[in-house]
Design an enzyme around this catalytic site. Structure first.
Site, PDB file in Angstrom:
ATOM      1  N   SER A  40       0.838  -1.205   0.000  1.00  0.00           N
ATOM      2  CA  SER A  40       0.000   0.000   0.000  1.00  0.00           C
ATOM      3  C   SER A  40       0.869   1.248   0.000  1.00  0.00           C
ATOM      4  O   SER A  40       2.010   1.238   0.477  1.00  0.00           O
ATOM      5  CB  SER A  40      -0.896   0.009   1.245  1.00  0.00           C
TER       6      SER A  40
ATOM      7  N   TYR B 137      -2.487  -0.868  10.204  1.00  0.00           N
ATOM      8  CA  TYR B 137      -2.535  -1.276   8.797  1.00  0.00           C
ATOM      9  C   TYR B 137      -1.278  -0.821   8.063  1.00  0.00           C
ATOM     10  O   TYR B 137      -0.649  -1.599   7.327  1.00  0.00           O
ATOM     11  CB  TYR B 137      -3.779  -0.675   8.151  1.00  0.00           C
TER      12      TYR B 137
END
Length: 285
Positions: free
Chosen positions: A178, A191
């Site tokens: 990400s 995350y």
């Protein structure tokens, strides 16, 4: 693909969400993607294949000539069936493997079943992910931290460990990281940390598995329009999602899937240990 001028309106869904409730609809490549026989004869396992990037990758792989198996949580069965419908309409096989990958036993069972049902594996796409946002450090529950790391990092490790012995030279392992690994935001503390860990794991595995002829790469998406967004952010944060990128819009799942197609194909035969950004212009370095 979606109109580049489209802005995302405020909206929210209950977790884990479904693509059928997204406004505007996400583009998974159902009609927009054209295959070019780049994965003919390959067999792939894609985790989190019921929606979002996973669904788009399954559809793109099928249109490129690959048979696929997908994992999904049992409560996402209906969305997984929709993915299978699109894969089958492209003339390919789609094996459904419902599983919660947060234990090594579950991951090993998925690996065994995928190899058995497809008759081997050439590509593993570690895509299943979990995130939930909070506005302050003190708000992050301990059980969420464990779930985020187990889903995003541990499952990737266990699946790779179980599947690598079945792979031949020329196979590839692909991880979804990400932009959060490079530009972390505070509401996604846990995350973002898992995605940074996956970047490190990708490079390390490329070194470990390179002598076996197995390539390991990652794709780092930016803001991509999937059910993960309205299920994990407040409505006001969803509105205008992705408009802060240099391209001024969110990405579509099929735009990420295209990167996975390249990395899984023989066109990327000398690409390993790389993190490819699909971020709308946000820096990945």
């Amino acid at each position: 693909m979606a109109d580049e001028t489209t802005q995302i309106p405020a909206q929210q869904q209950d977790w884990p969400g479904t693509p059928s409730k997204l406004t505007p609809p996400a583009d998974h490549g159902e009609t927009s993607y054209t295959g070019r026989d780049r994965l003919t004869g390959k067999k792939a396992l894609i985790t989190g294949g019921d929606s979002g990037i996973g669904r788009a990758t399954a559809i793109a792989f099928a249109k490129e000539g690959a048979d696929v198996a997908i994992t999904f949580l049992p409560e996402e069965q209906a969305d997984a069936e929709e993915t299978r419908r699109h894969v089958q309409s492209a003339g390919r096989t789609c094996v459904l493997l419902p599983a919660d990958l947060r234990t090594e036993e579950a991951a090993t069972d998925v690996a065994t079943n995928a190899v058995k049902e497809l008759g081997g594996l050439d590509v593993l796409v570690n895509n299943a992910g979990f995130q939930m946002s909070h506005q302050a450090l003190e708000e992050f529950p301990g059980e969420q931290i464990e779930r985020t790391f187990a889903t995003n990092v541990f499952a990737t490790f266990w699946l790779t460990k179980a599947i690598a012995p079945h792979m031949r030279p020329g196979s590839s392992i692909l991880n979804t990281t990400s932009i959060q690994a490079f530009q972390p935001s505070e509401p996604l503390l846990d995350y973002a940390a898992t995605k940074a860990a996956l970047n490190n794991l990708t490079v390390n595995l490329a070194t470990e598995l390179g002598p076996r002829g197995i390539r390991v790469n990652a794709v780092a998406p930016g803001p991509i329009w999937t059910p993960l967004i309205p299920t994990t952010f407040p409505e006001e944060k969803v509105e205008g999602f992705g408009s802060d990128t240099p391209l001024g819009r969110p990405g579509q799942p099929i735009e990420v899937a295209s990167a996975f197609v390249f990395l899984a194909s023989d066109e990327a035969s000398y690409v390993s240990g790389t993190v490819l950004g699909v971020t709308g212009g946000k820096a990945v370095f």
